[in-house]
Design an enzyme around this catalytic site. Sequence first.
Site, PDB file in Angstrom:
ATOM      1  N   GLU A 176     -45.073  16.865 -39.557  1.00  0.00           N
ATOM      2  CA  GLU A 176     -46.477  16.458 -39.369  1.00  0.00           C
ATOM      3  C   GLU A 176     -47.250  16.457 -40.690  1.00  0.00           C
ATOM      4  OE1 GLU A 176     -50.499  17.563 -36.740  1.00  0.00           O
ATOM      5  OE2 GLU A 176     -48.951  19.082 -37.028  1.00  0.00           O
ATOM      6  N   LYS A 213     -45.113  13.556 -36.280  1.00  0.00           N
ATOM      7  CA  LYS A 213     -46.457  13.650 -35.690  1.00  0.00           C
ATOM      8  C   LYS A 213     -47.443  13.167 -36.740  1.00  0.00           C
ATOM      9  CE  LYS A 213     -49.758  16.659 -33.343  1.00  0.00           C
ATOM     10  NZ  LYS A 213     -49.971  17.854 -32.502  1.00  0.00           N
TER      11      LYS A 213
END
Length: 296
Positions: A176, A213
């Site tokens: 992420e 993400k």
Amino acid sequence: MNTAQAQKIASGKGFIAALDQSGGSTPKALEGYGIGKDAWKTDEDMFALMHAMRARIIKSPAFNGERVIGAILFERTMDGDIDGKPVPDFLWQNKGVVPFLKIDKGLADAADGVRLMKPMPDLDKLLDRAVAKGIFGTKMRSVIDAASPSGIAANVAQQFDYGRQILAKGLMPIIEPEVTISIADKAEAEKILRDEILKNLDKLPAGQQVMLKLTIPSEVNFFKPLIDHPKVMRVVALSGGYSREDANAMLAKNTGLIASFSRALSEGLSAQQSDAQFNAELEKTINAIYDASVAG
């Protein structure tokens, strides 16, 4: 890696709930839930209140594997129980929801347009505990604050370095590198980011996969090459400070991108609501996020 869980995450319809607020963000999350700072004296009290909020969400009839395919947990939540059952087991066995664990220890100071993750010297021990607890994968967040080629390259390289360590334990890493939504050069930062991720994916051995993400991109379907990449199991989107309504509207335009919202999931929920009110609000929220996730 649990094959049924892998199949659910790779191709299941729905989204991943982010229930992983940590020490720094917990007071704000509790405040949003209608519990002020005067409600606790110690960190233990604060985390107990947070656990009760998360347990209430997880136990709600609205929260189930038909629309929520996975849930990201804070370490204390992984170690906690719901109705006498370890939370990861409760999620999978009672709800059909695949458990993930947030593993990062927060952000280092800003440098070169990015905020890398703080070092994680005890990561192997945490990963071993996660495996023993029945966790499927992990999540770790770093931040991009400018379209800095060298900064973004370092950010993505750090994510993939830890990603290889996580893969070696048989867990699925969610990588992420969050692009801050308010920066003037967001679209340019996303272009550099996409190229760096593609470079790092190409270095992964054949047959290995990671998850990503990412901030919802400025250009619709900009992350499609990542979504379609054979070394990517799934790409999920963070709400990143957008309102739930705006995040859902943007998400719905991006084919194959599904939600992994935190604040946007708990928006509108309150400790003061009756169970009926709470469940009705969560049902509405989960429906809206699910619809946006499967729209593409």
